[in-house]
Motif scaffolding. Structure first.
Motif, short mmCIF file in Angstrom:
data_model
loop_
_atom_site.label_atom_id
_atom_site.label_comp_id
_atom_site.label_asym_id
_atom_site.label_seq_id
_atom_site.Cartn_x
_atom_site.Cartn_y
_atom_site.Cartn_z
N UNK A 65 0.84 -1.20 0.00
CA UNK A 65 0.00 0.00 0.00
C UNK A 65 0.87 1.25 0.00
N UNK A 66 0.53 2.19 -0.89
CA UNK A 66 1.34 3.40 -1.04
C UNK A 66 0.45 4.57 -1.42
N UNK A 67 0.83 5.78 -0.98
CA UNK A 67 0.05 6.98 -1.31
C UNK A 67 0.11 7.22 -2.81
N UNK A 68 -1.03 7.63 -3.38
CA UNK A 68 -1.12 7.90 -4.81
C UNK A 68 -1.47 9.37 -5.04
N UNK A 69 -1.45 9.76 -6.30
CA UNK A 69 -1.78 11.15 -6.65
C UNK A 69 -3.29 11.38 -6.72
N UNK A 81 -12.12 9.47 2.75
CA UNK A 81 -11.38 9.76 1.52
C UNK A 81 -10.01 9.11 1.61
N UNK A 82 -9.73 8.22 0.69
CA UNK A 82 -8.50 7.44 0.74
C UNK A 82 -7.54 7.90 -0.36
N UNK A 83 -6.30 8.11 0.02
CA UNK A 83 -5.28 8.52 -0.95
C UNK A 83 -4.24 7.43 -1.14
N UNK A 84 -4.54 6.23 -0.65
CA UNK A 84 -3.60 5.12 -0.77
C UNK A 84 -4.12 4.09 -1.78
N UNK A 85 -3.21 3.44 -2.47
CA UNK A 85 -3.57 2.41 -3.44
C UNK A 85 -2.59 1.26 -3.39
N UNK A 86 -3.03 0.10 -3.87
CA UNK A 86 -2.20 -1.11 -3.84
C UNK A 86 -1.22 -1.15 -5.00
N UNK A 87 -0.06 -1.68 -4.72
CA UNK A 87 1.03 -1.76 -5.70
C UNK A 87 0.63 -2.50 -6.96
N UNK A 88 -0.21 -3.53 -6.83
CA UNK A 88 -0.61 -4.33 -8.00
C UNK A 88 -1.87 -3.81 -8.67
#
Length: 340
Positions: free
Chosen positions: A101-105, A226-233
């Motif tokens: 899990x990592x922050x995305x734009x 509100x989520x700003x994180x997304x999975x690597x895959x």
């Protein structure tokens, strides 16, 4: 440790041989498939295997390692997968490890309850926003509902009442107003411990049910955030296992704590940490067909017809994975049986 190659399971199934030597009728083929289909159902779904790699790496290096050796950094879709992950090792000497899990734009509004069986098409997108909402103001990542049933975005740290959803017992109330004052994360933890989760709203009827619980002037938390994180895959799972005071902006990447409390924290992506990978293992089933025919069953049109019948039969049994012929060394699919 690398992922195992896809496992092939051979099985012996019933054989149907037309007595008159004619090409097999499609209906007879379906009879043949009915003999074997119960052996196929449930064996073709991909399975996820987790791996713990005790080699401290920055997040991006860990991601490259997982993609080269397995599938990707670990994606976690529910609490059961977290438990499976944590059962791999004795982590007494390790504080935390990267997951995928990592922050995305990009940010998106989603519900705390991540159980996909709870929602039907379009139900996760129903939100009765108030006028000029959401404002998407920096720092306003959580939501409340007012006594008119309108949803607003707000900060997550304010101490508020909240509404839980109870899906554990059909004889009890589904929505519960809790008058304790908590932050959004604390409210989420409370609802998950004593009920199911913070309240989700799937349609106007549920919106009205929750609205009726709210006293005049009240603005309790609900499960929208509100989520700003997304999975690597690229997985769309909305499951999150944050510590109540996380994410706190310490970093853009997410680590699984390996000591109590075994929750998630955001940390600086350049920090060297061990990490979790996953691999997808696909199980295959081999169907053996014996056909009695005076036609060339290796003819492309004949093979295509048979394969289409098999695929349709599998779909009718809920198995959607693709089916393909296994080619013999001579390039054919079917081999003539030697006459005794």
């Amino acid at each position: 440790m690398r992922a195992s190659r896809p496992r092939t399971i051979s099985t012996s199934i019933c054989t149907l041989k037309p007595s008159n030597g004619a090409m097999m009728d499609p209906m007879l083929l379906l009879v043949l498939m009915s003999c074997a289909i119960y052996r196929v159902t449930g064996t073709l779904n991909p399975s996820k295997i987790f791996y713990f790699v005790n080699q401290p790496k920055a997040f991006d290096e860990a991601q490259r390692h997982c993609r080269d050796a397995h599938t990707d950094l670990a994606t976690l879709r529910d609490r059961a997968e977290v438990d499976e992950l944590l059962a791999l090792e004795d982590f007494t000497s390790t504080a935390s490890a990267w997951i995928g899990l990592k922050k995305t734009s990009q940010s998106q509004w989603q519900w705390s309850l991540a159980d996909q069986d709870f929602y039907k098409d379009g139900k996760t997108g129903y939100i009765q926003w108030g006028r000029s909402e959401p404002t998407n103001t920096p720092g306003e990542y959580c939501s409340v509902m007012d006594d008119q049933g309108n949803v607003r975005d707000t900060t997550c740290q304010t101490q508020r009442n909240f509404i839980c959803y109870n899906g554990q017992n059909s004889n009890e109330e589904k929505h519960i107003l809790v008058n304790d004052l908590k932050s959004w994360r604390e409210a989420q933890s409370y609802c998950r411990q004593f009920h199911t989760d913070l309240a989700s709203v799937r349609n106007p009827e549920e919106n009205l049910q929750i609205q009726k619980l709210i006293p005049t002037g009240g603005v309790p938390y609900i499960g929208l955030y509100r989520d700003v994180f997304g999975w690597s895959d690229g997985d769309s799972s909305s499951f999150r296992n944050w510590d109540p005071y996380q994410p706190d902006g310490s970093g853009d990447c997410v680590a699984q704590r390996l000591q109590d409390p075994r929750l998630w924290v955001d940390e600086t992506c350049s920090s060297p940490k061990p990490f979790f990978c996953y691999a997808t293992v696909v199980f295959k089933q081999v169907l053996r067909l014996e056909l009695g025919s005076d036609r060339d069953v290796n003819d492309p049109d004949v093979k295509a017809t048979i394969l289409q019948e098999i695929q349709q039969r599998l779909i009718s049994q809920g198995v959607t994975e693709s089916v393909q012929w296994r080619q013999q060394p001579d390039g054919n699919i079917f081999q003539a049986r030697a006459q005794s």
